[in-house]
Motif scaffolding. Sequence first.
Motif, PDB file in Angstrom:
ATOM      1  N   TYR A  20       8.848 -54.158  46.426  1.00 42.96           N
ATOM      2  CA  TYR A  20       8.769 -52.745  46.049  1.00 42.96           C
ATOM      3  C   TYR A  20       9.372 -51.902  47.169  1.00 42.96           C
ATOM      4  O   TYR A  20       8.972 -52.030  48.334  1.00 42.96           O
ATOM      5  CB  TYR A  20       7.319 -52.330  45.790  1.00 42.96           C
ATOM      6  N   LEU A  21      10.325 -51.034  46.816  1.00 41.69           N
ATOM      7  CA  LEU A  21      11.020 -50.251  47.821  1.00 41.69           C
ATOM      8  C   LEU A  21      10.101 -49.218  48.465  1.00 41.69           C
ATOM      9  O   LEU A  21       9.347 -48.526  47.782  1.00 41.69           O
ATOM     10  CB  LEU A  21      12.232 -49.551  47.222  1.00 41.69           C
ATOM     11  N   ASP A  22      10.214 -49.115  49.792  1.00 47.48           N
ATOM     12  CA  ASP A  22       9.482 -48.140  50.581  1.00 47.48           C
ATOM     13  C   ASP A  22      10.449 -47.060  51.062  1.00 47.48           C
ATOM     14  O   ASP A  22      11.670 -47.175  50.891  1.00 47.48           O
ATOM     15  CB  ASP A  22       8.819 -48.840  51.769  1.00 47.48           C
ATOM     16  N   LEU A  23       9.914 -46.012  51.687  1.00 50.11           N
ATOM     17  CA  LEU A  23      10.717 -44.881  52.151  1.00 50.11           C
ATOM     18  C   LEU A  23      10.443 -44.606  53.624  1.00 50.11           C
ATOM     19  O   LEU A  23       9.281 -44.553  54.050  1.00 50.11           O
ATOM     20  CB  LEU A  23      10.370 -43.625  51.356  1.00 50.11           C
ATOM     21  N   VAL A  24      11.502 -44.417  54.398  1.00 48.23           N
ATOM     22  CA  VAL A  24      11.353 -43.905  55.754  1.00 48.23           C
ATOM     23  C   VAL A  24      11.996 -42.522  55.783  1.00 48.23           C
ATOM     24  O   VAL A  24      13.065 -42.311  55.203  1.00 48.23           O
ATOM     25  CB  VAL A  24      11.992 -44.849  56.802  1.00 48.23           C
ATOM     26  N   VAL A  25      11.296 -41.569  56.402  1.00 49.38           N
ATOM     27  CA  VAL A  25      11.734 -40.171  56.372  1.00 49.38           C
ATOM     28  C   VAL A  25      11.819 -39.636  57.793  1.00 49.38           C
ATOM     29  O   VAL A  25      10.871 -39.778  58.589  1.00 49.38           O
ATOM     30  CB  VAL A  25      10.765 -39.303  55.539  1.00 49.38           C
ATOM     31  N   ALA A  26      12.959 -39.014  58.111  1.00 46.47           N
ATOM     32  CA  ALA A  26      13.186 -38.421  59.426  1.00 46.47           C
ATOM     33  C   ALA A  26      12.673 -36.984  59.428  1.00 46.47           C
ATOM     34  O   ALA A  26      13.256 -36.104  58.784  1.00 46.47           O
ATOM     35  CB  ALA A  26      14.674 -38.462  59.770  1.00 46.47           C
TER      36      ALA A  26
END
Length: 585
Positions: A381-387
């Motif tokens: 399941y795709l995860d998200l990294v946010v700057a």
Amino acid sequence: MKYPYATFLFCCFSCLFGYGQVLFEEVSESVNFNFSNAVMFGTGVSFCDFDNDGWDDITVSGDDGESISFFKNVNGIFEEVTYELDQLPMSLKQAVWIDFDNDGDKDLFVASEEDKNRLYRNDDFIFTDITVAAGLPDIVLQTNSGSWGDYDNDGDLDLFLSNRDLDQVIPNMLFRNNGDETFENVNELSGIGDVSMITFQGTFFDYNNDGWLDIFLINDRKVTPNILFHNNGDGTFTDMTLQAEAGYVMDAMSVGLDDYNADGFTDVYITNTAYDSDFPVPANALMKNDGDGTFSEIAIPSGVSFDRISWGASFIDMDNNGRLDLYVSGVDDTNDNGEVSAAFYYQNGDGSFSRILSNGFETDLAHSFGNATGDYNNDGYLDLVVANREPYTFNLWNNRYHESVTHNWLKIHLEGVESNRDGYGSRIEISIDGEKQYRVTTSVESYLSQNSDTESFGVGDTTSIDYVKITWLSGHIDFIEDVVVNQTLTITEGQFPLSLEDLENNFKLQLYPNPTSDIVTVKMPNIIEGNNEVKIYNILGQLVTTYSIENNEEILSITNLYRGTYFLLFYNNERLLQTKKLIKM
């Protein structure tokens, strides 16, 4: 994909909107990913597996003497590692991993608005600054981002620099990779020209499926419309913005690429500032690819206009149901309605999206810029990294949808041989009971960011995929049937070549340059046995001329044709395999 419609609706609504359900959980602290920066207008982030161990790592850009940080993924927990990088700029906008020399390891490119850009060759994680030796500029260019793609299909990655000079003196720059660790500025040769456009980002992608990577520029400050450069296939580009209806005037920030409606053509999502009545498009734009060389702007009817200042955007199949959803980063802490700053749009199945305001995102309140997708814990399941910008730290959002309903998946990692080693520019197609999904591979998306190099497909409760088809930039096609789900499949170019029968059924003809004035090249992946002919018809359906094709690449003269539109038909043993439109200038 194979469950009854009523059951599907129940799953969607109960899991998305049910009380107490958590779809995404912010886990950065628990997995030892801790980072922040104060770069004005934010930075990008890379979710790329930089050490090729099968786990998506994170690379982040910063400032104040800590310009870049590397977080190595060790079985889902991150360890910050240090690599010696000489002459590293002090404030970066972007860090991107690419194998520019095709030696099997990831090299590093960093872009800076305030300092010089740097290209580092990776030799077993000993990094050598080869910027000057490679012939790249050793001066400050005010570069916002560097995008990598093989525009001339020679098997190595070329570089496009988006130089965001507000004084409009420094132009964007296209550098051709010579294949010997050197680059050549081809602005004039390619037709890009030495013009400054205040470009935030230039993105390589094949908008018309002709096998050649085009370049789409998103431009800032309402000075220059966005620009679509069509790749003519001979090393030159033609500005087709007007014809493609892609010249939106906007404060464009980033591009998200994917085929959200699974029609075989790549769509484009562009982030923007808040609604402005002077804009020809309201707020963000969703450019639906019409498949005929044009786009239609449908953000409002699709429900994804956002209407706030936004930066990064990524398509992501949140629940692995086979449909791409959309995550958009915003700069406001909250909006007037008390909603969170970012937006997660769930695709409803009819081409429209619904914004999810809860289910884990209640705490998504940061000033956000770049974002990227990857699977940090390899659960499919795709995860998200946010700057985010200080005082907020970067976020890592763990996708927990599988705790509610388990859907199957397939991940695909490409290794080019004749094409570039990263496989950028390749087109991946899967089919389940006739239903198709597509992905395109590219180096830079969202706001100055880099998604995982492993492409992910959600397939619902399907247990077997009919086929996986890879179309490489070289023209080669790999074709795998009866693929088992819930695995990561690494495909090396040429590993699963098509049979002659499959080649005929999946025939892909390349035609370039197009439009053209005097000659046109006809190229096919491999010569097909038998009598091969090209017949050219005018728009009245009248046969104009016939050519015999002896090789897989033939140059045809069309100087005797009048200006206008023609149709080129390719026949093998009198069987029509493909039709292409040809424009004579």
